[in-house]
Design an enzyme around this catalytic site. Structure first.
Site, mmCIF file in Angstrom:
data_model
loop_
_atom_site.group_PDB
_atom_site.id
_atom_site.type_symbol
_atom_site.label_atom_id
_atom_site.label_comp_id
_atom_site.label_asym_id
_atom_site.label_seq_id
_atom_site.Cartn_x
_atom_site.Cartn_y
_atom_site.Cartn_z
ATOM 1 N N LYS A 113 14.381 2.944 1.208
ATOM 2 C CA LYS A 113 14.290 2.356 2.540
ATOM 3 C C LYS A 113 15.661 2.092 3.162
ATOM 4 O O LYS A 113 15.864 2.286 4.355
ATOM 5 C CB LYS A 113 13.475 1.056 2.485
ATOM 6 C CG LYS A 113 11.995 1.278 2.197
ATOM 7 C CD LYS A 113 11.238 -0.033 2.125
ATOM 8 C CE LYS A 113 9.761 0.207 1.846
ATOM 9 N NZ LYS A 113 8.997 -1.052 1.755
ATOM 10 N N LYS A 194 3.414 10.799 -2.684
ATOM 11 C CA LYS A 194 2.231 9.946 -2.743
ATOM 12 C C LYS A 194 1.521 9.921 -1.391
ATOM 13 O O LYS A 194 2.163 9.941 -0.345
ATOM 14 C CB LYS A 194 2.664 8.516 -3.132
ATOM 15 C CG LYS A 194 1.520 7.534 -3.304
ATOM 16 C CD LYS A 194 2.079 6.156 -3.632
ATOM 17 C CE LYS A 194 0.970 5.112 -3.684
ATOM 18 N NZ LYS A 194 1.505 3.754 -3.921
ATOM 19 N N LYS A 197 -0.461 6.096 4.308
ATOM 20 C CA LYS A 197 -1.014 5.934 5.654
ATOM 21 C C LYS A 197 0.052 6.060 6.731
ATOM 22 O O LYS A 197 -0.259 6.242 7.909
ATOM 23 C CB LYS A 197 -1.711 4.581 5.767
ATOM 24 C CG LYS A 197 -0.808 3.376 5.488
ATOM 25 C CD LYS A 197 -1.598 2.084 5.524
ATOM 26 C CE LYS A 197 -0.750 0.866 5.172
ATOM 27 N NZ LYS A 197 -0.367 0.830 3.758
#
Length: 329
Positions: A113, A194, A197
């Site tokens: 991140k 992975k 959403k």
């Protein structure tokens, strides 16, 4: 609490995928029969990334409704919202005082991140410590999470051991709990990643609340390979991922699925997989819609859940505060 404690939390940062369902939600109702379970909607974790307040409130109630729709029973499990139990943040601060910068900077998710952002916020660095507090507050023995969270559980164990060593035994050392199949469901479009959403390609994931047509379309478009042979192999990652999904939703073994479709090809396999997913999710979606529209019931569940969670959390926090030298209030 004679049974061992299982703790799990899900972020209300958007709709959940079938990866969340397979890796977590579908197992929760069984666990509550064998363990003392706490299921949390971790809204404090969600705000480590910018959230639209009205969406955060909606998503929080959506996750709570999904918990209940997937079979969680408020009489058997403690179901609550993280921000309703301030002991999480209080223990998180204490644990921050024994966590090292090196430990936190080595977290894979932090490195990922922070590499994508010009300004790294402190919450991104520190949220694994809050996660550790979530788990340790309740003397949790097991945490059902995917392999991508293993590093965070190892940090939790390390902080618990460090505190116990410095101040005497206080925390239970938790272990990870993973399902045998489907613990890590991958993207339908790029199976090296992975399922998420937040993927920019909506065909890469299936949401638990997707309608029947969307589910069939996404599975039909899922990448496989040019071999045309049904095998469960790392050399065919797209197909391997679809077989994992099939196995998890149907309870058939991988071997049974491979044998069933060995002469039938990808088209028939995908068609049947779509049917299995649609039929498995249908009752969950129906229960979700009924529960989500009952605001009075939802408020009762999260209010009573927070009261039960706080009673347990305060017990641990009192011990922690006493051991570090705080004067009792």
């Amino acid at each position: 609490m004679d049974k061992k404690v299982v703790y799990s939390g899900i972020q209300p940062s958007g709709s959940l995928t079938i990866g969340n369902y397979i890796g977590a939600l579908s197992n929760f109702s069984e666990l509550q029969e064998e363990y003392n379970c706490l299921y949390c909607i971790v809204d404090m974790h969600a705000i480590t990334m910018p959230q639209e307040p009205k969406n955060l409130r909606k998503n929080t109630l959506d996750i709570l409704s999904l918990y209940l729709a997937c079979g969680l029973d408020p009489e058997k499990s403690i179901i609550y919202i993280q921000s309703h139990v301030p002991e999480h943040a209080e223990l998180g601060w204490v644990l921050n005082t024994i966590a090292s910068m090196g430990q936190l900077q080595r977290m894979t998710q932090f490195k990922d991140k922070s590499s994508k952002s010009k300004e790294v916020l402190a919450g991104i660095l520190n949220y694994p410590v809050l996660m550790a507090a979530d788990i340790l507050l309740y003397q949790s023995a097991y945490v059902p999470v995917g392999e991508d969270q293993r590093q965070h559980i190892e940090l939790t164990r390390d902080l618990a051991q460090k505190f116990n060593s410095r101040y005497s035994d206080t925390f239970t050392i938790p272990d990870i709990m993973t399902p045998k199949v489907g613990a890590r469901i991958m993207s339908l479009q790029d199976p090296q990643y992975k399922m998420s959403k937040s993927d920019s390609d909506e065909n890469a994931f299936i949401l638990i609340l997707d309608d029947e047509n969307a589910i069939r379309r996404k599975i039909k478009r899922a990448v496989t390979d040019s071999e045309g042979v049904i095998r469960y192999s790392t050399e065919q990652p797209g197909l391997k991922n679809l077989i994992d999904i099939y196995s998890s939703f149907s309870k058939l073994s991988v071997e049974e699925i491979v044998e069933k479709y060995k002469d039938l090809g990808y088209g028939k396999f995908k068609e049947d997989l779509a049917e299995v997913v649609v039929e498995r999710l249908r009752p969950v979606q129906e229960r979700f819609n009924a529960i989500r529209n009952d605001k009075e019931y939802l408020e009762k569940v999260y209010t009573e859940g927070a009261q039960k969670a706080s009673a347990l959390a305060r017990k641990t926090l009192r011990k922690v505060y006493k051991k570090v030298g705080f004067i009792p209030r």
